[in-house]
Write a protein that holds these residues in place. Structure first.
Motif, PDB file in Angstrom:
ATOM      1  N   GLU A 145     -11.088 -15.236  -9.531  1.00  0.00           N
ATOM      2  CA  GLU A 145      -9.747 -15.045 -10.084  1.00  0.00           C
ATOM      3  C   GLU A 145      -9.543 -13.605 -10.549  1.00  0.00           C
ATOM      4  O   GLU A 145      -8.497 -13.000 -10.312  1.00  0.00           O
ATOM      5  CB  GLU A 145      -9.520 -16.018 -11.252  1.00  0.00           C
ATOM      6  N   ALA A 146     -10.584 -13.059 -11.181  1.00  0.00           N
ATOM      7  CA  ALA A 146     -10.480 -11.684 -11.682  1.00  0.00           C
ATOM      8  C   ALA A 146     -10.333 -10.697 -10.528  1.00  0.00           C
ATOM      9  O   ALA A 146      -9.531  -9.765 -10.592  1.00  0.00           O
ATOM     10  CB  ALA A 146     -11.698 -11.337 -12.530  1.00  0.00           C
ATOM     11  N   ILE A 147     -11.110 -10.908  -9.468  1.00  0.00           N
ATOM     12  CA  ILE A 147     -11.035  -9.972  -8.338  1.00  0.00           C
ATOM     13  C   ILE A 147      -9.649 -10.013  -7.690  1.00  0.00           C
ATOM     14  O   ILE A 147      -9.065  -8.974  -7.390  1.00  0.00           O
ATOM     15  CB  ILE A 147     -12.144 -10.280  -7.301  1.00  0.00           C
ATOM     16  N   VAL A 148      -9.106 -11.215  -7.533  1.00  0.00           N
ATOM     17  CA  VAL A 148      -7.774 -11.317  -6.927  1.00  0.00           C
ATOM     18  C   VAL A 148      -6.740 -10.630  -7.822  1.00  0.00           C
ATOM     19  O   VAL A 148      -5.925  -9.825  -7.349  1.00  0.00           O
ATOM     20  CB  VAL A 148      -7.385 -12.796  -6.695  1.00  0.00           C
ATOM     21  N   GLU A 149      -6.791 -10.922  -9.128  1.00  0.00           N
ATOM     22  CA  GLU A 149      -5.808 -10.314 -10.033  1.00  0.00           C
ATOM     23  C   GLU A 149      -5.974  -8.788 -10.033  1.00  0.00           C
ATOM     24  O   GLU A 149      -4.988  -8.048 -10.008  1.00  0.00           O
ATOM     25  CB  GLU A 149      -5.962 -10.885 -11.447  1.00  0.00           C
ATOM     26  N   ALA A 150      -7.228  -8.332 -10.037  1.00  0.00           N
ATOM     27  CA  ALA A 150      -7.479  -6.883 -10.044  1.00  0.00           C
ATOM     28  C   ALA A 150      -6.953  -6.241  -8.761  1.00  0.00           C
ATOM     29  O   ALA A 150      -6.517  -5.083  -8.768  1.00  0.00           O
ATOM     30  CB  ALA A 150      -8.968  -6.613 -10.208  1.00  0.00           C
ATOM     31  N   SER A 151      -6.967  -7.000  -7.659  1.00  0.00           N
ATOM     32  CA  SER A 151      -6.498  -6.451  -6.377  1.00  0.00           C
ATOM     33  C   SER A 151      -4.997  -6.214  -6.379  1.00  0.00           C
ATOM     34  O   SER A 151      -4.467  -5.539  -5.502  1.00  0.00           O
ATOM     35  CB  SER A 151      -6.846  -7.412  -5.231  1.00  0.00           C
ATOM     36  N   ARG A 152      -4.294  -6.777  -7.344  1.00  0.00           N
ATOM     37  CA  ARG A 152      -2.851  -6.571  -7.407  1.00  0.00           C
ATOM     38  C   ARG A 152      -2.489  -5.190  -7.950  1.00  0.00           C
ATOM     39  O   ARG A 152      -1.365  -4.722  -7.770  1.00  0.00           O
ATOM     40  CB  ARG A 152      -2.199  -7.640  -8.314  1.00  0.00           C
ATOM     41  N   CYS A 153      -3.436  -4.533  -8.597  1.00  0.00           N
ATOM     42  CA  CYS A 153      -3.178  -3.219  -9.208  1.00  0.00           C
ATOM     43  C   CYS A 153      -2.979  -2.179  -8.112  1.00  0.00           C
ATOM     44  O   CYS A 153      -3.779  -2.087  -7.185  1.00  0.00           O
ATOM     45  CB  CYS A 153      -4.333  -2.834 -10.127  1.00  0.00           C
ATOM     46  N   LEU A 154      -1.906  -1.395  -8.220  1.00  0.00           N
ATOM     47  CA  LEU A 154      -1.566  -0.420  -7.185  1.00  0.00           C
ATOM     48  C   LEU A 154      -2.279   0.920  -7.372  1.00  0.00           C
ATOM     49  O   LEU A 154      -2.113   1.825  -6.583  1.00  0.00           O
ATOM     50  CB  LEU A 154      -0.049  -0.189  -7.177  1.00  0.00           C
ATOM     51  N   GLN A 155      -3.059   1.028  -8.454  1.00  0.00           N
ATOM     52  CA  GLN A 155      -3.760   2.280  -8.746  1.00  0.00           C
ATOM     53  C   GLN A 155      -2.778   3.459  -8.786  1.00  0.00           C
ATOM     54  O   GLN A 155      -2.998   4.514  -8.162  1.00  0.00           O
ATOM     55  CB  GLN A 155      -4.880   2.529  -7.711  1.00  0.00           C
ATOM     56  N   CYS A 156      -1.693   3.283  -9.490  1.00  0.00           N
ATOM     57  CA  CYS A 156      -0.671   4.335  -9.604  1.00  0.00           C
ATOM     58  C   CYS A 156      -1.311   5.640 -10.078  1.00  0.00           C
ATOM     59  O   CYS A 156      -2.158   5.631 -10.964  1.00  0.00           O
ATOM     60  CB  CYS A 156       0.402   3.952 -10.625  1.00  0.00           C
ATOM     61  N   ARG A 157      -0.856   6.746  -9.519  1.00  0.00           N
ATOM     62  CA  ARG A 157      -1.387   8.047  -9.941  1.00  0.00           C
ATOM     63  C   ARG A 157      -0.979   8.372 -11.373  1.00  0.00           C
ATOM     64  O   ARG A 157      -1.747   8.922 -12.132  1.00  0.00           O
ATOM     65  CB  ARG A 157      -0.839   9.139  -9.021  1.00  0.00           C
ATOM     66  N   ASN A 158       0.280   8.049 -11.707  1.00  0.00           N
ATOM     67  CA  ASN A 158       0.774   8.446 -13.038  1.00  0.00           C
ATOM     68  C   ASN A 158       0.380   7.464 -14.146  1.00  0.00           C
ATOM     69  O   ASN A 158       0.633   7.698 -15.304  1.00  0.00           O
ATOM     70  CB  ASN A 158       2.288   8.638 -13.003  1.00  0.00           C
ATOM     71  N   LYS A 159      -0.268   6.360 -13.794  1.00  0.00           N
ATOM     72  CA  LYS A 159      -0.823   5.398 -14.762  1.00  0.00           C
ATOM     73  C   LYS A 159       0.121   5.059 -15.918  1.00  0.00           C
ATOM     74  O   LYS A 159      -0.207   5.321 -17.075  1.00  0.00           O
ATOM     75  CB  LYS A 159      -2.132   5.932 -15.337  1.00  0.00           C
ATOM     76  N   PRO A 160       1.280   4.491 -15.645  1.00  0.00           N
ATOM     77  CA  PRO A 160       2.201   4.190 -16.766  1.00  0.00           C
ATOM     78  C   PRO A 160       1.601   3.211 -17.769  1.00  0.00           C
ATOM     79  O   PRO A 160       1.912   3.264 -18.958  1.00  0.00           O
ATOM     80  CB  PRO A 160       3.422   3.574 -16.071  1.00  0.00           C
ATOM     81  N   CYS A 161       0.722   2.334 -17.297  1.00  0.00           N
ATOM     82  CA  CYS A 161       0.111   1.342 -18.183  1.00  0.00           C
ATOM     83  C   CYS A 161      -0.692   1.999 -19.308  1.00  0.00           C
ATOM     84  O   CYS A 161      -0.674   1.535 -20.452  1.00  0.00           O
ATOM     85  CB  CYS A 161      -0.781   0.396 -17.381  1.00  0.00           C
ATOM     86  N   VAL A 162      -1.375   3.113 -18.988  1.00  0.00           N
ATOM     87  CA  VAL A 162      -2.244   3.754 -19.983  1.00  0.00           C
ATOM     88  C   VAL A 162      -1.410   4.254 -21.166  1.00  0.00           C
ATOM     89  O   VAL A 162      -1.819   4.139 -22.323  1.00  0.00           O
ATOM     90  CB  VAL A 162      -3.037   4.927 -19.350  1.00  0.00           C
TER      91      VAL A 162
END
Lengths: 493, 283
Positions: A58-75
């Motif tokens: 489940e964790a791997i699938v959920e982690a695969s949804r992350c787009l790895q944005c360059r500007n990292k708005p989440c941070v």
């Protein structure tokens, strides 16, 4: 509702069809993975954790949804600035210890923050995936992934490196989240740190406030053990303001700096007739009995709890949800949560409100208690409630409730739990001449450094912010620690 | 850890313990109390007044009566044993001034917390008269210590087994009638303090009482100990424990004290029966 087995099957199926390196479009198409939870009918009969946590798939699938944005708005939305895309990427590589190292650069309490942070208002609020899908609930489950990493690596925690001893000493007052974060960062810089706690257990609200079914206490104990392993001293049963004053800590006991993280632990009451009846409790008292004193474990604990059948909880915040759900687990037949605004304005986390409702708590919205009625033994027998409607937005932007005249009605209850907020405990203010506070009793600090009006005395968390969140408290603790480390560098130099 | 360095049995149900607690011993003032938790996850926190302290030795004394499970288990500890948690000093210290003539009334176990206050009143230059009362002779404690303060102290017992037969309000009224009393201090069961207050009210004399409501943390964070003082909500642990007796809503206080009576009785019976099922403890 999906069972844990259904969620696991879903994750397995997605993993099978997931390309080695999915494109952004393919990532965005992966459905978000629900958190597996205990069945509501079963969980109200136990104190075990409700949310069960992701499995590896489940964790791997959920982690695969992350787009790895360059500007990292989440941070930018994380008060302690965890490098979120970096740790999530490591999950997709199954490098869980690597993921933990990334988190630990910024946060020492991932197992706790992953569980209790209101991510929908912080990191996940800014997630590109959530924005794309126009639904913050469909943002990448950052908190759930943080929790997964912490739980998966629970036995492989590394103790952060400590700089050579500086000979300087720092006193940290209180042992809640702000203090823990501050103590860890100050200790890392090589200073000697003593944490003073008034209660017989460390952790502040993590120990006495947040229930076992949301935050298992073994996790709190474990985090405290980690701090002890870093060489931080813990002194229990010291109430600063009574056992020692701030001035004594500095002048007589030789501390070079003090951090005050004493929180907002003073319960507010409504000031309506009947609040002094026997079966009226502040949420603080109710939760302290159950959590800190383990009254829920009636076979072992000597601290009693009141046996209720019909409970009214006043308020709509997280503490109100915790109290309501605790009351159910302690055997109440009905629990009503009475809140004067509508569900949209409730300050509690959406997930907690949903959990409370699933468990059978009844929301009485746009209603305001005006009097508590008692019988000849001083026990609650009912509450007079007045209906409200929403008026214009107030200063905080929330629409204020307006009482509807002649709308009073009475409902039978035998217990009332008042959970309308906490104010700062006035004790340190009273016993520390020269400390500046605002009209609410919160300490006034320099926003950049968290320094108070007294040189060398810093403060952070709820004592500054008013009742806020665990992670905001931690963020302030870290900010204060950085300033203390700076201050001590120059002191005596 | 707080080591018990001396244990004394003052009467069949009353114990005095001298405990190592240097910081509390140094800071404490008359009227203040501690919260004691024997240790472990499941023992409760109970408030006990600091009956005496020796700053040089770094010790405080607590006096308690076996009235339930927690005091029963505490009484099982011996010299050399340690109590895991003692928090204090808590509460606002007694307001001490030279009133003139002060009558100090102690009922049952309340005589122990009365001692440091009577002592401080005497040091402040007051002419101090002491009345101590109990159900019977066995329950009279601290007579010698109190006699140091008032050699002519009055003793009353409900059954007349020692001193005068009757209740403390009888000698109190006698003294009030004499007309030269400036202040009364009363510590004991709520019902006794209530009637002392009534008696003092008849003579329009101010009275200070020390309230004994249910407490958990003792630091002002839960409001479990809240009382109605002149229509205002106060927390006994931080605003008190001492208040103007005339302003106390006594009936509400006594009602709130009984909140957990049934559960407390169950634990007490199981401990006294020799089987503390909660601890797997068998006497």
């Amino acid at each position: 509702m999906k069972t844990p087995e259904m969620i696991e099957k879903e994750a397995e199926d997605i993993l099978k069809t997931l390309p080695e390196t999915p494109t952004a479009k393919e990532r965005a198409a992966i459905p978000h993975i629900d958190m597996p939870v205990q069945d509501p009918h079963e969980r109200i009969h136990n104190m075990n954790e409700v949310a069960l946590g992701y499995t590896e798939n489940e964790a791997i699938v959920e982690a695969s949804r992350c787009l790895q944005c360059r500007n990292k708005p989440c941070v930018a939305g994380c008060p302690v600035g965890i490098d979120i895309p970096a740790f999530i990427h490591k999950i997709t590589e199954k490098d869980y210890s690597g993921a933990l190292s990334v988190i630990q650069e910024s946060s020492l309490l991932p197992s706790i923050c992953g569980r209790v942070c209101p991510q929908e208002n912080q990191c996940q609020k800014f997630c590109t995936v959530g924005k794309m899908l126009k639904d913050v609930d469909k943002a990448v489950g950052i908190g759930r992934l943080e929790r997964f990493v912490a739980d998966h690596e629970a036995d492989h925690v590394t103790i952060p490196a400590i700089a050579p001893a500086t000979g300087k000493r720092v006193a940290v007052v209180g042992s809640g989240p702000a203090s823990i974060a501050c103590a860890a960062d100050v200790r890392r810089a090589g200073h000697a740190v003593t944490v003073f706690e008034a209660l017989h257990k460390m952790g502040g609200v993590l120990s006495y406030g947040i229930p076992e079914f949301r935050l298992p206490k073994r996790l709190v104990d474990k985090e405290i053990d980690k701090l002890a392993a870093m060489g931080i001293d813990f002194e229990r049963n010291v109430l600063v303001g009574r056992t020692r004053t701030i001035q004594e800590l500095m002048d007589e006991d030789g501390y070079d700096a003090v951090f005050v993280g004493t929180g907002a632990g003073l319960p507010k009451f409504m000031g309506i007739p009947g609040e002094d009846l026997v079966s009226v409790f502040s949420a603080n008292e109710y939760l302290t009995r159950s959590n800190l004193m383990k009254a829920y474990d009636a076979d072992h604990s000597f601290t009693p709890y009141f046996h209720s059948r019909r409970v009214a909880v006043f308020g709509g915040g997280n503490v109100a949800m915790d109290a309501a759900r605790t009351a159910l687990r302690l055997g109440a037949e009905t629990v009503d949560i009475i809140y004067r605004r509508s569900r949209e304005e409730m300050p509690a986390r959406k997930e907690e409100i949903e959990h409370a409702v699933e468990e059978g708590c009844n929301l009485r919205l746009l209603q305001q208690p005006v009097e508590i009625l008692g019988d000849e033994n001083g026990l609650v027998k009912g509450v007079v409630i007045r209906k409200c409607e929403l008026g214009e937005p107030d200063a905080s932007g929330r629409r204020s409730p307006v009482e509807i005249p002649d709308s009073d009605f009475t409902v039978d209850y035998d217990t009332v739990i008042v959970s309308i907020g906490n104010a700062s405990n006035p004790l340190i203010k009273k016993t520390t001449p020269g400390i500046e506070t605002n009209r609410r009793g919160n300490f006034i600090v320099n926003e950049e450094t968290c320094e108070t009006s007294i040189k060398g005395v810093y403060a952070g968390g709820d004592i500054v912010l008013g009742a806020a969140t665990v992670i905001l408290a931690m963020g302030q603790g870290r900010k204060a620690a950085a300033a203390i480390n700076e201050y001590l560098k120059e002191k005596h130099d | 850890m707080y080591r018990i360095i001396r244990k004394e049995q003052l009467s069949p149900e009353v114990f005095r313990m001298e405990i190592e607690a240097p910081m509390i011993a140094r800071e404490r003032k008359a009227g203040q109390f501690v919260i004691v938790q024997k240790g472990g996850d499941f023992n409760e926190r109970i408030p006990l007044t600091i009956a005496d302290a020796d700053a040089e030795k770094g010790t405080i004394s607590i006096v308690f009566q076996r009235v339930g499970a927690s005091t029963f288990l505490l009484a099982e500890l011996n010299e050399g044993d340690a109590i895991e948690n003692v928090l204090g000093p808590l509460g606002t210290p007694t307001h001490i001034e030279n009133y003139g003539r002060v009558v100090c009334v102690g009922g049952g176990i309340g005589v122990a917390p009365l001692f440091p206050i009577a002592q401080a009143m005497k040091v402040a230059g007051n002419d101090v008269s002491v009345i101590i009362g109990a159900r019977n002779k066995d329950l009279i404690i601290e007579e010698d210590k109190m006699r140091e303060i008032d050699p002519d102290l009055t003793i009353v017992t409900d059954d007349g087994s020692y001193g005068e037969k009757g209740v403390v309000t009888v000698p109190l009224e006698r003294m009030l009638k004499e007309g030269n009393v400036d202040h009364v201090v009363a510590i004991g069961p709520a019902i006794m303090m209530k009637f002392c207050t009534k008696t003092a009210a008849d003579y329009d004399i101010p009275i200070t009482v020390s309230l004994n409501s249910i407490m958990i943390d003792g630091t002002g964070m839960c409001g479990g100990c809240r009382v109605d003082i002149g229509g205002e909500m106060k927390f006994v642990c931080v605003d008190g424990p001492e208040f103007d007796g005339h302003a106390v809503n006594w009936d509400n206080l006594m009602m709130r004290q009984r909140t957990y009576k049934a559960q407390e009785k169950e634990d007490n019976d199981s401990c006294r029966g020799g089987i503390c099922s909660k601890l797997g403890f068998v006497k």
